[in-house]
Design a protein around this motif. Structure first.
Motif, PDB file in Angstrom:
ATOM      1  N   ALA A 142       0.842  -1.189   0.000  1.00 21.77           N
ATOM      2  CA  ALA A 142       0.000   0.000   0.000  1.00 21.77           C
ATOM      3  C   ALA A 142       0.882   1.246   0.000  1.00 21.77           C
ATOM      4  O   ALA A 142       2.094   1.159   0.068  1.00 21.77           O
ATOM      5  N   LYS A 143       0.224   2.385  -0.063  1.00 23.47           N
ATOM      6  CA  LYS A 143       0.969   3.635  -0.147  1.00 23.47           C
ATOM      7  C   LYS A 143       0.652   4.514   1.056  1.00 23.47           C
ATOM      8  O   LYS A 143      -0.392   4.375   1.691  1.00 23.47           O
ATOM      9  N   LEU A 144       1.557   5.419   1.305  1.00 22.87           N
ATOM     10  CA  LEU A 144       1.251   6.453   2.271  1.00 22.87           C
ATOM     11  C   LEU A 144       1.893   7.732   1.788  1.00 22.87           C
ATOM     12  O   LEU A 144       2.782   7.705   0.920  1.00 22.87           O
ATOM     13  N   GLY A 145       1.445   8.833   2.298  1.00 25.94           N
ATOM     14  CA  GLY A 145       1.993  10.077   1.791  1.00 25.94           C
ATOM     15  C   GLY A 145       1.630  11.274   2.643  1.00 25.94           C
ATOM     16  O   GLY A 145       0.951  11.162   3.665  1.00 25.94           O
ATOM     17  N   VAL A 146       2.093  12.395   2.164  1.00 31.19           N
ATOM     18  CA  VAL A 146       1.909  13.648   2.878  1.00 31.19           C
ATOM     19  C   VAL A 146       1.462  14.711   1.882  1.00 31.19           C
ATOM     20  O   VAL A 146       1.974  14.777   0.770  1.00 31.19           O
ATOM     21  N   VAL A 147       0.490  15.506   2.301  1.00 30.50           N
ATOM     22  CA  VAL A 147       0.043  16.614   1.456  1.00 30.50           C
ATOM     23  C   VAL A 147       0.381  17.920   2.155  1.00 30.50           C
ATOM     24  O   VAL A 147       0.022  18.114   3.315  1.00 30.50           O
ATOM     25  N   GLY A 148       1.063  18.793   1.471  1.00 30.30           N
ATOM     26  CA  GLY A 148       1.425  20.070   2.081  1.00 30.30           C
ATOM     27  C   GLY A 148       1.578  21.137   1.018  1.00 30.30           C
ATOM     28  O   GLY A 148       1.395  20.875  -0.163  1.00 30.30           O
ATOM     29  N   PRO A 149       1.895  22.321   1.445  1.00 26.10           N
ATOM     30  CA  PRO A 149       2.077  23.413   0.496  1.00 26.10           C
ATOM     31  C   PRO A 149       3.280  23.134  -0.406  1.00 26.10           C
ATOM     32  O   PRO A 149       4.207  22.443   0.017  1.00 26.10           O
ATOM     33  N   THR A 150       3.267  23.673  -1.599  1.00 25.10           N
ATOM     34  CA  THR A 150       4.432  23.480  -2.474  1.00 25.10           C
ATOM     35  C   THR A 150       5.668  24.004  -1.759  1.00 25.10           C
ATOM     36  O   THR A 150       6.756  23.509  -1.961  1.00 25.10           O
ATOM     37  N   ARG A 151       5.436  25.042  -0.956  1.00 27.44           N
ATOM     38  CA  ARG A 151       6.523  25.578  -0.159  1.00 27.44           C
ATOM     39  C   ARG A 151       6.720  24.689   1.068  1.00 27.44           C
ATOM     40  O   ARG A 151       6.259  24.991   2.160  1.00 27.44           O
ATOM     41  N   MET A 152       7.311  23.557   0.873  1.00 26.61           N
ATOM     42  CA  MET A 152       7.537  22.661   2.013  1.00 26.61           C
ATOM     43  C   MET A 152       9.007  22.260   2.078  1.00 26.61           C
ATOM     44  O   MET A 152       9.771  22.470   1.134  1.00 26.61           O
ATOM     45  N   ASP A 153       9.365  21.681   3.192  1.00 26.67           N
ATOM     46  CA  ASP A 153      10.726  21.202   3.365  1.00 26.67           C
ATOM     47  C   ASP A 153      10.841  19.827   2.727  1.00 26.67           C
ATOM     48  O   ASP A 153      10.614  18.813   3.374  1.00 26.67           O
ATOM     49  N   TYR A 154      11.180  19.794   1.450  1.00 24.32           N
ATOM     50  CA  TYR A 154      11.181  18.524   0.720  1.00 24.32           C
ATOM     51  C   TYR A 154      12.145  17.488   1.304  1.00 24.32           C
ATOM     52  O   TYR A 154      11.733  16.340   1.541  1.00 24.32           O
ATOM     53  N   PRO A 155      13.394  17.845   1.543  1.00 20.41           N
ATOM     54  CA  PRO A 155      14.294  16.820   2.071  1.00 20.41           C
ATOM     55  C   PRO A 155      13.780  16.216   3.371  1.00 20.41           C
ATOM     56  O   PRO A 155      13.763  15.000   3.546  1.00 20.41           O
ATOM     57  N   GLY A 156      13.325  17.074   4.276  1.00 22.83           N
ATOM     58  CA  GLY A 156      12.832  16.585   5.555  1.00 22.83           C
ATOM     59  C   GLY A 156      11.592  15.728   5.387  1.00 22.83           C
ATOM     60  O   GLY A 156      11.473  14.648   5.972  1.00 22.83           O
ATOM     61  N   THR A 157      10.649  16.204   4.580  1.00 17.51           N
ATOM     62  CA  THR A 157       9.421  15.459   4.374  1.00 17.51           C
ATOM     63  C   THR A 157       9.704  14.094   3.751  1.00 17.51           C
ATOM     64  O   THR A 157       9.163  13.076   4.178  1.00 17.51           O
ATOM     65  N   MET A 158      10.570  14.102   2.750  1.00 17.52           N
ATOM     66  CA  MET A 158      10.884  12.833   2.096  1.00 17.52           C
ATOM     67  C   MET A 158      11.566  11.887   3.080  1.00 17.52           C
ATOM     68  O   MET A 158      11.286  10.682   3.087  1.00 17.52           O
ATOM     69  N   GLY A 159      12.404  12.437   3.919  1.00 14.84           N
ATOM     70  CA  GLY A 159      13.065  11.598   4.911  1.00 14.84           C
ATOM     71  C   GLY A 159      12.049  10.962   5.843  1.00 14.84           C
ATOM     72  O   GLY A 159      12.113   9.765   6.133  1.00 14.84           O
ATOM     73  N   ALA A 160      11.081  11.766   6.283  1.00 12.97           N
ATOM     74  CA  ALA A 160      10.069  11.256   7.207  1.00 12.97           C
ATOM     75  C   ALA A 160       9.225  10.183   6.532  1.00 12.97           C
ATOM     76  O   ALA A 160       8.957   9.129   7.115  1.00 12.97           O
TER      77      ALA A 160
END
Lengths: 338, 338
Positions: free
Chosen positions: B305-323
């Motif tokens: 299955a999948k999981l994910g995060v929805v946020g503003p385009t102005r987000m901390d990509y490296p951190g979010t991807m790490g999480a």
DNA sequence: TCTGGCACTCGGATGTGACGAGTGCCAGGA
DNA sequence: TCCTGGCACTCGTCACATCCGAGTGCCAGA
């Protein structure tokens, strides 16, 4: 005591304010409702209502808006429950009839409530403790591992893994399954502990430990009220709240994420009939600027769970209450049928 | 091609803008990052970046902000995935280890993701189609009524009511149960249709109709991908989005209520690794000003299955991807263990 | 190719004044 | 006693003018 006309004035203020979302003044009132008196008179009445704390002025030179106390009086004395129209009723019934399983019933109920009221809807899954047992199934997954599946009359299914203290053969398992079902199928959850108390005695000593383990897992499952789940919908309607946005919406979204808070909120509502909590009447701080209209629904005569609506204190109480009542009624029917 | 320094400038712009939420100017850039050149030079670079469409000015006399294209370049070339720190990892593991059943695993995962990223988290329940069958149970509730319970290796339980065309005895039922389990227990869902094809032939003619009915219900349950459920959390984080509130938040909340939209969104993500969809790259219009970081998780080597995060385009990509990566990994472990 | 300097733009904050909705109060009339 | 019309007053909102400064583009010189 407030005179009849003053109550009428209060009612008019609530109605207008709910409609326009703007503070209402004396002149507008006399124009939109034929009270038979002049604005000046209404002004006097309004001053009196303000003294009593039913309405307030946001600014000195603005109209009045109802206070929580004002809404309370409105709900208790001045407004009835607005019944759904025929077509609305049919639509509700049709929509709910399409549900295929319990999850779907709850999901549809949430959607429906949110749409009808244009607010946030909260629906609790039918509670375990009030239900009856339809069937208990025991599956041997490994020599010392049993899966317990509990099926309720509301169609809910709960499963638990049980690690047994000792290997448990298929024979005793089948025996336990048969005994369990004959004792508790059709019985209410509350009665189960009493009914299974002496079950271990019927088994060989080496199996008693396992039987006890299985039984205690079963009882845990029955008691585990905190596991009560709920479903939320219509959060997008929060955007209609007002202009002072982020401040209002934030705590509400937070509250909605705390299932515990919501369950408590619904739990406080009376079992039958409907409960309306206005503004500060809500124990949870984040919901101090919202009202909650909730009611119970059940598959029989008795309520098995609650559902409700969260919206601004400035809401259409009669309409919302009508919707909640109607939806609760039809969900009950659907559950009773299945 | 863009020079190395211009890429550095872009990276600096993205980082600063994500941090401050304000358009960044040439002077501020040279002060906060030691680029070794003067603001004037940076201005020239910025003009070039703007020509290429990587950054834009909200107003003539304002600093620059990254465009979707700019973020894309940043994610693809300029930023890595920021690994979680040791303590964070342990916290994740501890928190997930406390889960008692599948619902709880998913619920905890959602909370965790939302907290770590301070954004909206979406977690899909482990999908049926990729899983294997652990056990099938058949219960006779009435002479012509059978309940079908399907237990998967991910701990998920699905139940269906089957109305049989003719009464079905306990004997044949037990027979069917045994044959079914011996054939399909441990097999992947995709293989099941083939494996049960000829099962009715083994039964008496009068029971064949019922057997077929049960089997087709089973197959329906397996195929019913649209029944895939998901859980959402952290919507309160939407309030951190920006100042132009209601306009931004509304469509996002609406999108989040449309499970179909979300499932599609997650579905588009690649099976392994992570997918980042930035702004207008999202097919669904309401999410045009948001980015979605998603990844698959699985109990074995394979994603279920999948999981994910929805946020503003102005987000901390490296951190979010790490999480996202870390959480996906640990959820997979938990599922594999249970 | 980079740098410092300079004129220019324009959004945001601040201030001012006119407007008007709404109020409270009072004196007169039913 | 209660209602009504009139009137002065309050104060929030809106429109408009002004100022400030961050940030830019461009150019000449190193």
């Amino acid at each position: 005591m407030l005179s009849e006309r003053r109550l009428q004035v209060l009612r008019a203020i609530v109605q207008d304010y709910v409609g326009t979302e703007e503070p209402v003044g004396s002149k507008a009132l006399t124009e939109r409702h034929n009270l038979g008196v002049s604005p000046a008179t209404v002004r006097n009445d309004m001053a009196a209502l303000e003294d009593e704390g039913f309405i307030a002025q946001p600014h000195t030179s603005a109209g009045r808006i109802p206070t929580d106390k004002g809404y309370r009086l409105f709900v208790d004395k001045l407004a009835g429950v607005k019944p759904m129209t025929g077509p609305e009723r049919r639509a509700i019934q049709n929509f709910l009839d399409g549900a295929v399983d319990l999850d779907d019933v709850v999901a549809r109920t949430v959607r429906l409530l949110a749409q009808l009221t244009r607010q946030v809807a909260v629906v609790q899954y039918p509670s375990l403790t009030r239900s009856t047992v339809r069937h208990v199934e025991l599956l041997s997954l490994a020599p010392a591992r049993v899966m317990l599946v509990l099926i309720t009359d509301t169609g809910r299914v709960e499963q638990r893994m049980v690690d047994c203290p000792a290997p448990f053969g298929e024979g005793p398992l089948a025996d336990l399954r048969a005994r369990l079902n004959s004792r508790i199928a059709g019985r209410r959850f509350a009665d189960v502990p009493r009914l299974v108390e002496d079950l271990p005695d019927a088994f060989d000593p080496e199996d008693r430990g396992t039987v006890s383990t299985v039984l205690s897992t079963l009882l845990e499952t029955l008691v585990e009220e905190n596991e009560e789940r709920l479903m939320i919908g219509g959060t997008a309607n929060l955007t209609r709240f007002g202009h002072d946005f982020p401040l209002t919406i934030r705590p509400v979204l937070e509250a909605l994420e705390e299932q515990v808070v919501l369950l408590k909120l619904l739990g406080e509502a009376g079992d039958s009939g409907m409960t309306v909590r206005i503004g500060h009447e809500n124990a949870y701080e984040g919901l101090n600027s919202t009202s909650v209209v909730s009611g119970g629904y059940g598959s029989g005569n008795e309520a098995v769970a609650k559902l409700g609506v969260v919206g601004p204190t400035r809401m259409d109480y009669p309409g919302t209450m009508g919707a909640v009542r109607a939806v609760a009624r039809y969900v009950g029917q659907i559950l009773a049928e299945s």
